[in-house]
Motif scaffolding. Sequence first.
Motif, PDB file in Angstrom:
ATOM      1  N   LEU A 128      15.715  -3.170  20.565  1.00  0.00           N
ATOM      2  CA  LEU A 128      16.549  -4.015  21.428  1.00  0.00           C
ATOM      3  C   LEU A 128      16.735  -3.394  22.803  1.00  0.00           C
ATOM      4  CD1 LEU A 128      18.316  -6.532  21.687  1.00  0.00           C
ATOM      5  CD2 LEU A 128      20.229  -5.209  20.757  1.00  0.00           C
ATOM      6  N   GLN A 129      16.868  -2.062  22.866  1.00  0.00           N
ATOM      7  CA  GLN A 129      17.043  -1.400  24.158  1.00  0.00           C
ATOM      8  C   GLN A 129      15.787  -1.485  25.015  1.00  0.00           C
ATOM      9  OE1 GLN A 129      19.892  -0.293  25.256  1.00  0.00           O
ATOM     10  NE2 GLN A 129      20.970  -0.738  23.332  1.00  0.00           N
ATOM     11  N   SER A 130      14.591  -1.420  24.335  1.00  0.00           N
ATOM     12  CA  SER A 130      13.341  -1.425  25.126  1.00  0.00           C
ATOM     13  C   SER A 130      12.806  -2.826  25.387  1.00  0.00           C
ATOM     14  CB  SER A 130      12.275  -0.613  24.385  1.00  0.00           C
ATOM     15  OG  SER A 130      12.006  -1.209  23.111  1.00  0.00           O
ATOM     16  N   ALA A 131      13.290  -3.832  24.666  1.00  0.00           N
ATOM     17  CA  ALA A 131      12.738  -5.184  24.796  1.00  0.00           C
ATOM     18  C   ALA A 131      12.954  -5.780  26.185  1.00  0.00           C
ATOM     19  CB  ALA A 131      13.337  -6.094  23.725  1.00  0.00           C
ATOM     20  N   PRO A 132      14.168  -5.691  26.835  1.00  0.00           N
ATOM     21  CA  PRO A 132      14.326  -6.311  28.171  1.00  0.00           C
ATOM     22  C   PRO A 132      13.364  -5.734  29.202  1.00  0.00           C
ATOM     23  CG  PRO A 132      16.463  -5.855  27.197  1.00  0.00           C
ATOM     24  CD  PRO A 132      15.470  -5.196  26.324  1.00  0.00           C
ATOM     25  N   GLY A 133      13.156  -4.419  29.184  1.00  0.00           N
ATOM     26  CA  GLY A 133      12.246  -3.825  30.160  1.00  0.00           C
ATOM     27  C   GLY A 133      10.825  -4.303  29.971  1.00  0.00           C
ATOM     28  N   GLN A 134      10.374  -4.336  28.703  1.00  0.00           N
ATOM     29  CA  GLN A 134       9.013  -4.819  28.439  1.00  0.00           C
ATOM     30  C   GLN A 134       8.857  -6.283  28.833  1.00  0.00           C
ATOM     31  OE1 GLN A 134       8.327  -4.052  24.327  1.00  0.00           O
ATOM     32  NE2 GLN A 134       8.297  -1.803  24.548  1.00  0.00           N
ATOM     33  N   ARG A 135       9.881  -7.077  28.545  1.00  0.00           N
ATOM     34  CA  ARG A 135       9.816  -8.507  28.891  1.00  0.00           C
ATOM     35  C   ARG A 135       9.758  -8.696  30.406  1.00  0.00           C
ATOM     36  NH1 ARG A 135       7.949 -13.226  27.196  1.00  0.00           N
ATOM     37  NH2 ARG A 135       9.223 -14.995  27.911  1.00  0.00           N
ATOM     38  N   LEU A 136      10.577  -7.925  31.158  1.00  0.00           N
ATOM     39  CA  LEU A 136      10.569  -8.046  32.626  1.00  0.00           C
ATOM     40  C   LEU A 136       9.223  -7.604  33.191  1.00  0.00           C
ATOM     41  CD1 LEU A 136      14.168  -6.760  33.514  1.00  0.00           C
ATOM     42  CD2 LEU A 136      13.311  -9.103  33.637  1.00  0.00           C
ATOM     43  N   ALA A 137       8.639  -6.546  32.609  1.00  0.00           N
ATOM     44  CA  ALA A 137       7.339  -6.086  33.107  1.00  0.00           C
ATOM     45  C   ALA A 137       6.273  -7.147  32.866  1.00  0.00           C
ATOM     46  CB  ALA A 137       6.962  -4.772  32.420  1.00  0.00           C
ATOM     47  N   LEU A 138       6.313  -7.780  31.687  1.00  0.00           N
ATOM     48  CA  LEU A 138       5.336  -8.834  31.376  1.00  0.00           C
ATOM     49  C   LEU A 138       5.492 -10.033  32.308  1.00  0.00           C
ATOM     50  CD1 LEU A 138       3.106  -9.886  29.516  1.00  0.00           C
ATOM     51  CD2 LEU A 138       4.886 -10.745  27.979  1.00  0.00           C
ATOM     52  N   LEU A 139       6.750 -10.422  32.566  1.00  0.00           N
ATOM     53  CA  LEU A 139       6.991 -11.561  33.477  1.00  0.00           C
ATOM     54  C   LEU A 139       6.559 -11.224  34.898  1.00  0.00           C
ATOM     55  CD1 LEU A 139      10.485 -12.797  32.190  1.00  0.00           C
ATOM     56  CD2 LEU A 139       8.239 -13.841  31.830  1.00  0.00           C
ATOM     57  N   ALA A 140       6.746  -9.952  35.306  1.00  0.00           N
ATOM     58  CA  ALA A 140       6.321  -9.550  36.650  1.00  0.00           C
ATOM     59  C   ALA A 140       4.798  -9.618  36.788  1.00  0.00           C
ATOM     60  CB  ALA A 140       6.818  -8.133  36.951  1.00  0.00           C
ATOM     61  N   GLN A 141       4.101  -9.195  35.725  1.00  0.00           N
ATOM     62  CA  GLN A 141       2.638  -9.291  35.756  1.00  0.00           C
ATOM     63  C   GLN A 141       2.182 -10.749  35.852  1.00  0.00           C
ATOM     64  OE1 GLN A 141       1.216  -7.263  32.310  1.00  0.00           O
ATOM     65  NE2 GLN A 141       1.871  -5.206  33.010  1.00  0.00           N
ATOM     66  N   ARG A 142       2.811 -11.631  35.079  1.00  0.00           N
ATOM     67  CA  ARG A 142       2.441 -13.048  35.132  1.00  0.00           C
ATOM     68  C   ARG A 142       2.746 -13.637  36.500  1.00  0.00           C
ATOM     69  NH1 ARG A 142       4.732 -16.431  30.251  1.00  0.00           N
ATOM     70  NH2 ARG A 142       3.516 -17.991  31.435  1.00  0.00           N
ATOM     71  N   LEU A 143       3.880 -13.205  37.124  1.00  0.00           N
ATOM     72  CA  LEU A 143       4.232 -13.715  38.459  1.00  0.00           C
ATOM     73  C   LEU A 143       3.209 -13.264  39.491  1.00  0.00           C
ATOM     74  CD1 LEU A 143       6.277 -15.285  40.152  1.00  0.00           C
ATOM     75  CD2 LEU A 143       7.578 -13.170  40.424  1.00  0.00           C
ATOM     76  N   ASP A 144       2.770 -12.001  39.399  1.00  0.00           N
ATOM     77  CA  ASP A 144       1.753 -11.520  40.333  1.00  0.00           C
ATOM     78  C   ASP A 144       0.452 -12.293  40.175  1.00  0.00           C
ATOM     79  OD1 ASP A 144       3.584  -9.700  41.239  1.00  0.00           O
ATOM     80  OD2 ASP A 144       2.836  -8.039  40.005  1.00  0.00           O
ATOM     81  N   ALA A 145       0.078 -12.561  38.900  1.00  0.00           N
ATOM     82  CA  ALA A 145      -1.166 -13.312  38.664  1.00  0.00           C
ATOM     83  C   ALA A 145      -1.064 -14.718  39.222  1.00  0.00           C
ATOM     84  CB  ALA A 145      -1.454 -13.348  37.162  1.00  0.00           C
ATOM     85  N   LEU A 146       0.104 -15.370  39.034  1.00  0.00           N
ATOM     86  CA  LEU A 146       0.278 -16.728  39.564  1.00  0.00           C
ATOM     87  C   LEU A 146       0.262 -16.722  41.100  1.00  0.00           C
ATOM     88  CD1 LEU A 146       3.030 -18.090  37.134  1.00  0.00           C
ATOM     89  CD2 LEU A 146       0.615 -18.729  37.219  1.00  0.00           C
ATOM     90  N   GLU A 147       0.820 -15.682  41.680  1.00  0.00           N
ATOM     91  CA  GLU A 147       0.836 -15.603  43.160  1.00  0.00           C
ATOM     92  C   GLU A 147      -0.581 -15.434  43.693  1.00  0.00           C
ATOM     93  OE1 GLU A 147       2.033 -15.591  47.041  1.00  0.00           O
ATOM     94  OE2 GLU A 147       3.083 -16.203  45.237  1.00  0.00           O
ATOM     95  N   ARG A 148      -1.385 -14.597  42.986  1.00  0.00           N
ATOM     96  CA  ARG A 148      -2.767 -14.433  43.426  1.00  0.00           C
ATOM     97  C   ARG A 148      -3.537 -15.744  43.276  1.00  0.00           C
ATOM     98  NH1 ARG A 148      -2.092  -9.530  40.575  1.00  0.00           N
ATOM     99  NH2 ARG A 148      -3.194 -10.426  38.784  1.00  0.00           N
TER     100      ARG A 148
END
Length: 518
Positions: free
Chosen positions: A431-451
């Motif tokens: 539970l402690q590590s899940a928010p960070g992993q989720r934010l990192a995954l969403l950031a990667q998807r946002l970068d891909a969509l921006e490209r």
Amino acid sequence: MDMFEDTPAPSNSPEFTVSELSGAVKKVIEGEFGLVRVRGEVGRVSRPASGHLYFALKDDRASLDAVSWKGQVAKMQVRPEEGMEVIATGRMTTFPGQSKYQLIVDDVAPAGAGALMAMLEKRKAALGAEGLFDPARKKPIPYLPQVIGVVTSPSGAVIRDILHRLRDRFPRHVLIWPVAVQGQNCAAEVAAAIKGFNALQPGGPIPRPDLIIVARGGGSLEDLWGFNEEIVVRAAAASEIPLISAVGHETDTTLIDYAADLRAPTPTAAAEIAVPVRMDLIATLADLAARQSRGIAQTLQRRDQRLRDLTRALPRLESLLATPRQRLDTAGQRLGGALGMAAAKKRGSYATIASRLRPEALLGLIARRAESLNAAQLRLNDRAARAQERKHAAFDKWASRLPLSLARLIADAGRKTADGRAKLTQLDARLQSAPGQRLALLAQRLDALERMRTTLGYDQTLKRGYAVVRGDGHVVMTKSAAEKAQTLEIEFSDGRLSLGPRPTKKPKPGGFEQGSLF
């Protein structure tokens, strides 16, 4: 020199292996007898599970083994039976495994109509001996069936004749089971159709026929041979639904005619036998109704006259009631004295019984009942004490087992608590590590969509030499739309170029107006 030494003499004769010699014989026989037609009597017919057919062709001096493969058997119009004279067409070959030659049969034909008739008579005698043609087992044909099942070809004139005759005489619900009426598939399809009609359940989605008609037009003995097959005869004999055979013309006879419940000379005659004439029935019913009305009226008239005659013969009411009234009066006069005598008799019986009820008898009865009650109380107390002892013993037995069970339960609860704490610790770490992993995954998807947006955006298209034309503030995509716009704006990769209002006067005939961009 050894007297037992045997030196072979030299020879110029070539040596063959068994396989080489068998192959050479096979080539000679197959080369000399590529395609032959052999006439003979069939003997020793056998068909194993493989589907191949093995039999022998013989005459009065020799015998020839023959075999027909499964695919060839399926194409045969007439299959050989023991004792049948046939003409077999095929090719000769050898079977090296048994050092014999044999005939590979492609087709079998009866050696004339006499052979077919002889086989037909033999089959008729065999099936008749089983009782399949016994008149005692034939079922009566229903007078007016609700549903009629017809087994025939759907494309021939037979079904049209049957339907036309039924429509003229008495329209009925007809079910048609299409089958082949000649050829290799005829017998199997006809037998399956008869069994299929019998398998229908009463009251089901498809109505069960009350009568089956098996019909076919005329033809030669070979054309009608499918209705002489054993499977068709057995299916007709086993049919629970009454069956009419209408195969061929009046002079044609097949084995299904003997197994059927009734034979019709033609398919049209079968339709006439199946149903009566509706108009004749209506006329007959009207005549019977009139006769019934007249009979009822005459019967009522006779009964009425008979009743009047019997009424005159009856005695008068006063004479019938006189004697019963007199008996009633006599009984009423005797009733008072009889009641007094009955009361006196009952009083005497009561006095006799009352004299027997003394106090000493009652006290003795009470004492005896008290003793019985005390004895029963003692027996009950004894039984209760023994039952209580058994219950205490059982309770002590279970009580001795309780500490051990309680200890096991406490130990199991401790282990489950430890396991739960360990799982809770793991879940807390996830539970402690899940928010960070989720934010990192969403950031990667946002970068891909921006490209992707940058790549697919029209800005990149403008950099490749294209431009966007807007007319009156809207993007124009056709020449006509650009001509209608009052102001034009062209967007390039490095900026926009605006064109002022355009003149509205019409161009001169024969060309564009001077100074026009177009």
